[in-house]
Design a protein around this motif. Structure first.
Motif, PDB file in Angstrom:
ATOM      1  N   SER A 143       0.814  -1.212   0.000  1.00  0.00           N
ATOM      2  CA  SER A 143       0.000   0.000   0.000  1.00  0.00           C
ATOM      3  C   SER A 143       0.848   1.263   0.000  1.00  0.00           C
ATOM      4  O   SER A 143       0.332   2.377  -0.103  1.00  0.00           O
ATOM      5  CB  SER A 143      -0.934   0.017   1.224  1.00  0.00           C
ATOM      6  OG  SER A 143      -0.165  -0.048   2.419  1.00  0.00           O
ATOM      7  N   ASN A 144       2.167   1.100   0.129  1.00  0.00           N
ATOM      8  CA  ASN A 144       3.078   2.255   0.122  1.00  0.00           C
ATOM      9  C   ASN A 144       4.177   2.050  -0.916  1.00  0.00           C
ATOM     10  O   ASN A 144       5.364   2.011  -0.598  1.00  0.00           O
ATOM     11  CB  ASN A 144       3.696   2.447   1.517  1.00  0.00           C
ATOM     12  CG  ASN A 144       2.664   2.852   2.549  1.00  0.00           C
ATOM     13  OD1 ASN A 144       2.029   3.889   2.435  1.00  0.00           O
ATOM     14  ND2 ASN A 144       2.491   2.007   3.559  1.00  0.00           N
ATOM     15  N   LEU A 145       3.750   1.895  -2.150  1.00  0.00           N
ATOM     16  CA  LEU A 145       4.721   1.730  -3.220  1.00  0.00           C
ATOM     17  C   LEU A 145       5.629   2.947  -3.294  1.00  0.00           C
ATOM     18  O   LEU A 145       5.164   4.089  -3.174  1.00  0.00           O
ATOM     19  CB  LEU A 145       4.008   1.564  -4.560  1.00  0.00           C
ATOM     20  CG  LEU A 145       3.411   0.191  -4.874  1.00  0.00           C
ATOM     21  CD1 LEU A 145       2.609   0.279  -6.174  1.00  0.00           C
ATOM     22  CD2 LEU A 145       4.487  -0.861  -4.993  1.00  0.00           C
ATOM     23  N   PRO A 146       6.920   2.727  -3.474  1.00  0.00           N
ATOM     24  CA  PRO A 146       7.825   3.873  -3.608  1.00  0.00           C
ATOM     25  C   PRO A 146       7.507   4.662  -4.868  1.00  0.00           C
ATOM     26  O   PRO A 146       7.179   4.083  -5.907  1.00  0.00           O
ATOM     27  CB  PRO A 146       9.213   3.212  -3.699  1.00  0.00           C
ATOM     28  CG  PRO A 146       8.948   1.815  -4.166  1.00  0.00           C
ATOM     29  CD  PRO A 146       7.627   1.436  -3.576  1.00  0.00           C
ATOM     30  N   VAL A 147       7.572   5.981  -4.766  1.00  0.00           N
ATOM     31  CA  VAL A 147       7.330   6.832  -5.920  1.00  0.00           C
ATOM     32  C   VAL A 147       8.611   6.869  -6.751  1.00  0.00           C
ATOM     33  O   VAL A 147       9.679   7.227  -6.255  1.00  0.00           O
ATOM     34  CB  VAL A 147       6.935   8.252  -5.486  1.00  0.00           C
ATOM     35  CG1 VAL A 147       6.775   9.161  -6.713  1.00  0.00           C
ATOM     36  CG2 VAL A 147       5.649   8.215  -4.675  1.00  0.00           C
ATOM     37  N   LEU A 148       8.488   6.485  -7.998  1.00  0.00           N
ATOM     38  CA  LEU A 148       9.656   6.468  -8.870  1.00  0.00           C
ATOM     39  C   LEU A 148      10.002   7.884  -9.305  1.00  0.00           C
ATOM     40  O   LEU A 148       9.121   8.699  -9.568  1.00  0.00           O
ATOM     41  CB  LEU A 148       9.396   5.591 -10.088  1.00  0.00           C
ATOM     42  CG  LEU A 148       9.052   4.124  -9.809  1.00  0.00           C
ATOM     43  CD1 LEU A 148       8.915   3.361 -11.116  1.00  0.00           C
ATOM     44  CD2 LEU A 148      10.103   3.459  -8.926  1.00  0.00           C
ATOM     45  N   THR A 149      11.284   8.145  -9.414  1.00  0.00           N
ATOM     46  CA  THR A 149      11.747   9.482  -9.792  1.00  0.00           C
ATOM     47  C   THR A 149      11.897   9.630 -11.300  1.00  0.00           C
ATOM     48  O   THR A 149      12.046  10.738 -11.807  1.00  0.00           O
ATOM     49  CB  THR A 149      13.097   9.776  -9.127  1.00  0.00           C
ATOM     50  OG1 THR A 149      14.049   8.769  -9.518  1.00  0.00           O
ATOM     51  CG2 THR A 149      12.968   9.757  -7.614  1.00  0.00           C
ATOM     52  N   GLN A 150      11.842   8.507 -12.019  1.00  0.00           N
ATOM     53  CA  GLN A 150      12.012   8.561 -13.468  1.00  0.00           C
ATOM     54  C   GLN A 150      10.727   9.036 -14.144  1.00  0.00           C
ATOM     55  O   GLN A 150       9.644   8.998 -13.550  1.00  0.00           O
ATOM     56  CB  GLN A 150      12.376   7.167 -14.024  1.00  0.00           C
ATOM     57  CG  GLN A 150      13.682   6.620 -13.509  1.00  0.00           C
ATOM     58  CD  GLN A 150      13.502   5.844 -12.208  1.00  0.00           C
ATOM     59  OE1 GLN A 150      12.434   5.868 -11.602  1.00  0.00           O
ATOM     60  NE2 GLN A 150      14.553   5.170 -11.782  1.00  0.00           N
TER      61      GLN A 150
END
Length: 293
Positions: free
Chosen positions: A263-270
């Motif tokens: 439920s807390n997927l990391p936010v991708l910077t790409q």
């Protein structure tokens, strides 16, 4: 004495005839078991990839794991590098038939076989997407690929997301197609209930009926075109694509379905793009929730 010689001659002819018959029988049985038509198609696809200026390359990461790629014959440094990751519906050859030609003219294209697909294999017991991602990136690094974008479909999308998360400085852009990365436990349970079977039975089909079901479930609008393909061709495809490392493929599916949704997927910077099948409104909302479209 003459009768003895005659018997020896007859015995020689009989043993020779039996040997020939046995070899012919063995050949016929192998013909029935060997997927000649799909193997021939596999060969034609390999030739097409070579015409696209790609060559096969197998990399031994250690004494347990080998990963196979299709790589450029000559890397052109003015072109960006693109890694294309297949899903359960194929391998490096079969999944990207329509894309490899145009993309190979604009990118340095690298197409791996994920572990237990195609010619990639590992004796390790790990079945996670993170392990798939690590092995793929280790292979790319040994090929001298330091920066790349990722285009992935289905199961490959889970691997691509891990790659982008674990190597943010190496991954420039991400495209993920038809991959349920942002599903919730409730969505998964609802889909499983609707399906009425364990997904591994369909993701790794054993018969033409399950293969047709897999194809229809993979499309936003079911198609009847595969109903016209003879079952013996579908069986050949299953033998070639799914019987190889069947146990390991099932374990990959079981790991993917069995784990709890994050439920807390990391936010991708790409720069990131999800391509969603028509009608997947809930998945689109979930994508928006996590800041990706």
């Amino acid at each position: 004495m003459e009768s003895t010689k005659l018997w020896h001659v007859i015995s020689l002819y009989l043993s020779t005839a039996l040997a020939i018959f046995r070899n012919l029988l063995h050949l016929i049985l192998n013909i029935n078991r060997t997927p000649f038509l799909t193997k021939s198609m596999d060969t034609l696809l390999s030739l097409y990839f070579r015409l696209c200026d790609l060559s096969p390359c197998a990399i031994d990461l250690d004494d347990k794991t080998t990963i196979h790629f299709w790589v450029p014959n000559h890397r052109r440094f003015h072109r960006p590098s693109l890694v294309m990751i297949h899903g359960y519906g194929g391998n490096s050859l079969w999944q990207f038939l329509y894309q490899v030609g145009p993309l190979s003219r604009k990118f340095n294209v690298y197409i791996p076989d994920l572990l237990f697909f195609g010619k990639s294999y590992s004796k390790a017991l790990e079945r996670s997407e993170a392990f798939q991602a690590k092995c793929m990136v280790d292979g790319l690094q040994r090929l001298g690929v330091e920066k790349f974008s990722v285009y992935a479909i289905s199961y490959g999308g889970f691997v691509a997301y891990k790659v982008a998360e674990m190597w943010p400085d190496a991954v420039e852009k991400v495209v993920i197609v038809s991959s349920g990365i942002v599903y919730t436990d409730e969505q998964r349970d609802e889909h499983l209930k609707r399906l009425g079977r364990h997904p591994s039975e369909i993701l790794v089909p054993k018969n033409p009926v399950d293969l047709k079901l897999l194809v229809n479930l993979s499309m936003s609008k079911p198609t009847s075109i595969y109903e016209w393909i003879p079952d013996f061709l579908l069986r050949e495809f299953i033998i070639m694509m799914y019987d190889h490392c069947r146990k390991e493929k099932v374990e990959l599916a079981e790991h993917l379905v069995g784990k709890k949704a994050d439920s807390n997927l990391p936010v991708l910077t790409q720069a990131l793009r999800f391509k969603i099948k028509a009608g997947d409104i809930e998945e689109h909302r979930a994508c928006c929730k996590y800041g990706v479209t």
